[in-house]
Write an enzyme that holds these catalytic residues in place. Structure first.
Site, PDB file in Angstrom:
ATOM      1  N   ASN A   1       6.534  -8.652 -18.555  1.00  0.00           N
ATOM      2  CA  ASN A   1       6.936  -8.760 -17.148  1.00  0.00           C
ATOM      3  C   ASN A   1       7.098 -10.221 -16.738  1.00  0.00           C
ATOM      4  O   ASN A   1       8.151 -10.646 -16.249  1.00  0.00           O
ATOM      5  CB  ASN A   1       5.901  -8.083 -16.243  1.00  0.00           C
ATOM      6  CG  ASN A   1       5.786  -6.591 -16.502  1.00  0.00           C
ATOM      7  OD1 ASN A   1       6.582  -6.019 -17.234  1.00  0.00           O
ATOM      8  ND2 ASN A   1       4.797  -5.965 -15.902  1.00  0.00           N
TER       9      ASN A   1
ATOM     10  N   ARG B   1      11.029 -10.909 -10.175  1.00  0.00           N
ATOM     11  CA  ARG B   1      11.311  -9.492 -10.429  1.00  0.00           C
ATOM     12  C   ARG B   1      11.247  -8.639  -9.169  1.00  0.00           C
ATOM     13  O   ARG B   1      11.591  -7.461  -9.206  1.00  0.00           O
ATOM     14  CB  ARG B   1      10.369  -8.935 -11.492  1.00  0.00           C
ATOM     15  CG  ARG B   1       8.896  -8.984 -11.167  1.00  0.00           C
ATOM     16  CD  ARG B   1       8.105  -8.366 -12.312  1.00  0.00           C
ATOM     17  NE  ARG B   1       6.690  -8.311 -12.062  1.00  0.00           N
ATOM     18  CZ  ARG B   1       5.808  -9.231 -12.442  1.00  0.00           C
ATOM     19  NH1 ARG B   1       6.230 -10.284 -13.085  1.00  0.00           N
ATOM     20  NH2 ARG B   1       4.531  -9.096 -12.184  1.00  0.00           N
TER      21      ARG B   1
ATOM     22  N   ARG C   1      -7.290  -4.714 -16.696  1.00  0.00           N
ATOM     23  CA  ARG C   1      -7.081  -5.702 -15.633  1.00  0.00           C
ATOM     24  C   ARG C   1      -8.414  -5.917 -14.914  1.00  0.00           C
ATOM     25  O   ARG C   1      -8.741  -5.211 -13.964  1.00  0.00           O
ATOM     26  CB  ARG C   1      -6.015  -5.212 -14.662  1.00  0.00           C
ATOM     27  CG  ARG C   1      -4.655  -4.962 -15.321  1.00  0.00           C
ATOM     28  CD  ARG C   1      -3.626  -4.519 -14.285  1.00  0.00           C
ATOM     29  NE  ARG C   1      -2.322  -4.279 -14.865  1.00  0.00           N
ATOM     30  CZ  ARG C   1      -1.889  -3.107 -15.293  1.00  0.00           C
ATOM     31  NH1 ARG C   1      -2.691  -2.047 -15.192  1.00  0.00           N
ATOM     32  NH2 ARG C   1      -0.683  -2.962 -15.801  1.00  0.00           N
TER      33      ARG C   1
ATOM     34  N   ARG D   1      -8.784  -8.505 -20.169  1.00  0.00           N
ATOM     35  CA  ARG D   1      -8.112  -9.732 -19.734  1.00  0.00           C
ATOM     36  C   ARG D   1      -8.984 -10.417 -18.692  1.00  0.00           C
ATOM     37  O   ARG D   1      -9.421  -9.786 -17.724  1.00  0.00           O
ATOM     38  CB  ARG D   1      -6.741  -9.413 -19.136  1.00  0.00           C
ATOM     39  CG  ARG D   1      -5.970 -10.658 -18.691  1.00  0.00           C
ATOM     40  CD  ARG D   1      -4.612 -10.302 -18.129  1.00  0.00           C
ATOM     41  NE  ARG D   1      -4.711  -9.591 -16.849  1.00  0.00           N
ATOM     42  CZ  ARG D   1      -3.670  -9.062 -16.218  1.00  0.00           C
ATOM     43  NH1 ARG D   1      -2.462  -9.141 -16.741  1.00  0.00           N
ATOM     44  NH2 ARG D   1      -3.840  -8.434 -15.068  1.00  0.00           N
TER      45      ARG D   1
ATOM     46  N   CYS E   1       2.031  -5.668 -23.819  1.00  0.00           N
ATOM     47  CA  CYS E   1       1.325  -4.987 -22.727  1.00  0.00           C
ATOM     48  C   CYS E   1       2.133  -5.009 -21.432  1.00  0.00           C
ATOM     49  O   CYS E   1       1.602  -4.685 -20.366  1.00  0.00           O
ATOM     50  CB  CYS E   1      -0.057  -5.592 -22.491  1.00  0.00           C
ATOM     51  SG  CYS E   1      -0.041  -7.323 -22.002  1.00  0.00           S
TER      52      CYS E   1
ATOM     53  N   GLU F   1       3.043 -14.957 -22.070  1.00  0.00           N
ATOM     54  CA  GLU F   1       3.853 -14.620 -20.901  1.00  0.00           C
ATOM     55  C   GLU F   1       4.518 -15.848 -20.292  1.00  0.00           C
ATOM     56  O   GLU F   1       5.233 -15.756 -19.299  1.00  0.00           O
ATOM     57  CB  GLU F   1       2.999 -13.913 -19.842  1.00  0.00           C
ATOM     58  CG  GLU F   1       1.701 -14.592 -19.514  1.00  0.00           C
ATOM     59  CD  GLU F   1       0.783 -13.738 -18.649  1.00  0.00           C
ATOM     60  OE1 GLU F   1       1.277 -12.830 -17.961  1.00  0.00           O
ATOM     61  OE2 GLU F   1      -0.438 -13.991 -18.672  1.00  0.00           O
TER      62      GLU F   1
ATOM     63  N   HIS G   1       0.833  -1.203   0.000  1.00  0.00           N
ATOM     64  CA  HIS G   1       0.000   0.000   0.000  1.00  0.00           C
ATOM     65  C   HIS G   1       0.868   1.255   0.000  1.00  0.00           C
ATOM     66  O   HIS G   1       0.550   2.259  -0.656  1.00  0.00           O
ATOM     67  CB  HIS G   1      -0.913   0.012   1.234  1.00  0.00           C
ATOM     68  CG  HIS G   1      -2.125  -0.850   1.064  1.00  0.00           C
ATOM     69  ND1 HIS G   1      -2.722  -1.504   2.113  1.00  0.00           N
ATOM     70  CD2 HIS G   1      -2.851  -1.169  -0.042  1.00  0.00           C
ATOM     71  CE1 HIS G   1      -3.774  -2.176   1.658  1.00  0.00           C
ATOM     72  NE2 HIS G   1      -3.864  -1.990   0.369  1.00  0.00           N
TER      73      HIS G   1
END
Length: 850
Positions: free
Chosen positions: A738, A749, A586, A623, A786, A715, A479
């Protein structure tokens, strides 16, 4: 104790032989702990086979890490422990194979364990196997000293001899009880396995106090009068235990328990933990940046940006406070006052954020208000106050225990929220102490450095003084990170502790985009950074002025620039900044932070609003639900996984819960009238997965009379390697760089040491992108990107040159990336891409576009 059913009537339980061999009574065990019934009544078998079968039906309640012991809990509450061999825990699982896992339902005769009798027999003291009742039941051996057949012959019968039923009433009255807490570092080489656990249970039985033990390293806690519960704490050498004893003889019980731990509970203990008497020196790695060698301290980007300023360490120090209270009613009143004032301050903070037009992030503090209402912390604190503790001591101890337990949870998202619990706890504690937690006295141009930062601290920072944050701990998706990003504050997490060696006022450059802090930069380095900042600001200002113009290269090649969005607000901003499409919606924004699955009507309305905001000329790719891994749902229980990122996530959720996926597809199709919509599936790794979900889409399209394009995210490396097959069946590809980079390079990552090596311009990743684009082109399909690589100015020329037709990026980056494309020559980009594919390192690729 007689085995009792729920209706209070005694029942019989007969155990079947788990192994073939000679049956003996428990007193004949070669292990004195077993023979003395310290663990429980039962039998032993000298085995002649090596597959352990279930002696009764029930649920697997314990499975030791070394796989030499397994426990079954019956429906009536009795627990049976099967312990293969003597001292087999020392083998640490060598020679053993588990056939079940904790939570499995098993039937009589089902295979539980298998072991290599030759290997285990050669290394262990004995193969003699004990079958024991750990919940106190007694019985008799059926035909002792006879050969029994596994899965057929009865070996032990319970309930024939009535004995005393343990009272369900508490062993003591709250009126004469006290509560004590102590911490202890476990020195048993193999943790609390059967033998030391049994010894501890016997010590506790001598007293009239209740004992709780928590393994602070993983947050697991149990009553200490249960052998299997103690084993379930998953302790190891060096585990940090918290021992809580409550009762009239708590002091004597605590002393006896600590003496038992110090003496090893019947085992030889390790007085000095490995490495405790010597500290291994840090070594320079063979690869990657050497920490501090050139003044660069590596970290992980939590919020993007670059800043030049002065380092300022902030160390949270609270004043001392008394442990003992002045009176129960007074202390309870103080606690109530502190919680009330904290609630009021949170409401003021929410109101201020809404006034400052950042109310979209105020839900963090609404959640904090809910945490204050959660009884888990306050009830523990009140119990401690009733036992004589001060409100400050009791509250501080309670919220730290709760945060520590949360931090050790297997669920990574919940574990990351431990800092929110600490934030709420500190807010109340400061009220009780009468201290201010503000940072308004910080100097100007401060790069704030601290252990970790709470969401409250982020939103209350003086933006005129604090221009960057660096923390030794923290999460890139916390957060605090989200709030820092929304406020435009660069934030770097997992900075090495050596940053503490630099004094306040030290000049630093914080470059979170590159993942480092540069300490004591030269005048030239500062000048170069200032120039980059000024150039970036100028380019951004110029790009904004022409943001509505298409992204066309100098030689006339058009690249569609789309937006990655998560809600209606993002969609509206994307249109203003010149987005030509949405390359990634998303959809999990509909599913997260709620107690139930969104209804069909809720989903339809949300999609209609976003499609309406984008307009019919701007297609929107939705998605399907992508959760699992680090994105759990409260109402969607997922099994515990060793590596959630290689488990049930992405499209696999829909494959295993088709009704949930079908509802989402139905909602998308019902909303399709509002604009131009496409469906995209995440984490597709094989053709059978895609065919299964596409079949569902076709069924719903026929039902709705609506047809839309269906594509997949590339991905997972297997999807890229099979792109020529997928291209025959999909309408489009969108490459999620990613995850593709993470999976290709086998590096998380978010890893504090290795994250800097996760670079989408790695030649291996570029080859997978090239393979995907060529496969799509051959079948007349298109390919987009993306992932965050599409926003990287250095990567854009190469991606364009590889033939990618769409770049879907974060909303703020849209004008700059469009401007970047307009500055390029397509033929030159193709030449760069061809050369990049021949190179063997990221460094060489990046030099091409430097």
């Amino acid at each position: 104790m007689t085995l009792v059913k729920k209706d209070g009537k005694p029942c019989q339980l007969s155990l079947i032989a788990p192994l073939s061999g000679m049956l003996l009574s428990i007193e004949e065990s070669a292990d004195p702990v077993f023979a003395g019934r310290l663990i429980g009544d039962g039998v032993v078998i000298n085995p002649t086979d090596s597959v352990v079968l279930a002696p009764c039906a029930g649920t697997i309640s314990q499975l030791h890490d070394s796989k030499h012991a397994v426990a079954i809990k019956t429906d009536s509450g009795a627990e049976v422990l099967i312990h293969v061999g003597i001292d087999t825990v020392m083998l640490r699982g060598e020679g053993f194979e588990a056939k079940v896992k904790i939570g499995d339902k098993v039937s009589v005769g089902q295979e539980l364990l298998a072991f290599d009798a030759e290997l285990v027999g050669a290394k262990a003291a004995s193969l003699q196997t004990a079958i024991m009742m750990t919940t106190g039941e007694t019985g008799f051996v059926v035909n002792p000293r006879t050969e029994v057949k596994a899965g057929q012959d009865s070996v032990f019968s319970i309930g024939a001899e009535p004995v005393k039923v343990m009272s369900t009433e508490s062993k003591y009255s709250n009126q004469d009880s006290v509560t004590l807490m102590e911490d202890f570092v476990l020195k048993n080489p193999l943790g609390l396995h059967a033998r030391p656990s049994a010894t501890l249970v016997q010590i506790i039985k001598r007293f009239n106090s209740e004992v709780m033990i928590m393994n602070r390293d993983n947050g697991k806690e149990s009553k200490a009068n249960s052998l299997t519960a103690l084993m379930g704490l998953s302790t190891t050498l060096g585990s940090n235990l918290q021992i809580t004893v409550s009762g009239p003889d708590a002091k004597a019980a605590m002393e006896a328990i600590l003496d038992g731990f110090r003496s090893g509970l019947g085992e030889q203990v390790v007085d000095v933990l490995p490495g405790a008497d010597e500290v291994m020196e840090e070594e320079a790695p063979l690869l990657g940046p050497v920490e501090g060698a050139d003044g660069r301290l590596p970290g992980v980007k939590a919020a993007p940006g670059m800043a030049i300023g002065k380092l300022h360490h902030l160390i949270h120090e609270l004043p001392d406070y008394p442990e003992e209270g002045v009176g129960v009613s007074d202390e309870l009143g103080q606690l109530g006052y502190g919680i009330q004032k904290a609630q009021e301050s949170l409401q003021q903070l929410v109101t201020k954020m809404e006034k400052d037009h950042v109310g979209g992030h105020a839900e963090v503090f609404v959640a904090h208000q809910q945490l204050l209402e959660d009884p888990a912390i306050s009830e523990r604190a009140r119990e401690l106050i009733e036992n004589g503790k001060s409100a400050m001591w009791a509250w501080h101890r309670s919220f730290l225990v709760e945060a520590d337990a949360m931090r050790k949870l297997d669920n990574p998202m919940l574990a990351a929220r431990a800092i929110d619990v600490e934030d709420v706890g500190l807010r109340v504690l400061r009220v009780l102490m009468g201290v201010d937690g503000g940072t308004d006295q910080l100097p100007e141009n401060t790069i704030l450095c601290l252990e970790d930062i709470t969401p409250s601290e982020v939103v209350t920072l003086d933006r005129q003084r604090v221009i960057g944050i660096a923390t030794l701990h923290g999460g890139a998706t916390s957060h605090a990170a989200i709030l820092a990003g929304s406020m435009g504050i660069p934030y770097l997490v997992n900075v090495p502790a050596s940053v503490r060696e630099y004094d306040n006022g030290t000049d630093v450059i914080l470059n979170t985009n590159k993942g480092y802090m540069l300490v004591n930069p030269t005048k030239e380095e500062i000048a170069r950074t200032v120039a980059r900042q000024e150039r970036a600001a100028a380019e951004h200002e110029a790009a904004l002025k022409v943001a509505d113009q298409p992204a066309v290269t100098k030689d006339g090649h058009h690249i569609e620039i789309a937006a990655n969005i998560a809600n209606l607000d993002d969609a509206e901003k994307a249109v203003k900044l010149g987005a030509e499409a949405v390359g990634l919606l998303r959809s999990e924004f509909l599913y997260m932070e709620r107690a139930t699955e969104p209804s069909l009507a809720e989903q339809v309305k949300a999609y209609e609003d976003i499609l309406g905001a984008m307009g019919r000329d701007r297609p929107v790719i939705i998605r399907t639900l992508d959760v699992g891994g680090d994105k759990p749902l409260a109402y969607l229980p997922l099994p515990r996984e060793e590596n959630p990122f290689l488990g049930e996530r992405g499209v696999r959720i829909g494959l295993n819960r088709p009704s949930m996926l079908r509802k989402q597809i139905r909602a998308i199709l019902q909303a399709a009238h509002a604009g131009s919509v496409r469906i995209m599936f995440p984490m597709i790794s094989s053709l059978d997965e895609f065919r299964a979900v596409k079949k569902l889409v076709l069924e719903e399209q026929e039902r709705a009379g609506v047809k839309v394009e269906v594509g997949i995210m590339i991905e997972v490396p297997s999807a890229a390697l099979l792109a020529d097959h997928f291209a025959k069946e999909v309408d489009f590809f969108s490459i999620g760089t990613n995850d593709l980079t993470q999976y290709t390079l086998a590096v998380d990552r978010g890893h504090p040491k290795l994250a800097a090596r996760v670079d989408g311009l790695h030649p291996a990743v570029l080859r997978l992108i090239d393979m995907t684009v060529k496969a799509a082109n051959k079948e007349g399909k298109w390919t987009g990107i993306c992932g965050s690589l599409a926003s990287d100015p250095s990567a854009v020329p190469i991606l364009v040159g590889l033939g990618v037709q769409e770049l879907s990026i974060s909303v703020p980056a849209i004008p700059v990336v469009k401007a970047r494309v307009r500055s390029l020559n397509y033929e030159h980009c193709q030449s760069l891409a061809r050369e990049a594919l021949t190179l063997d390192s990221v460094e060489e690729v990046r030099r091409l576009t430097a």
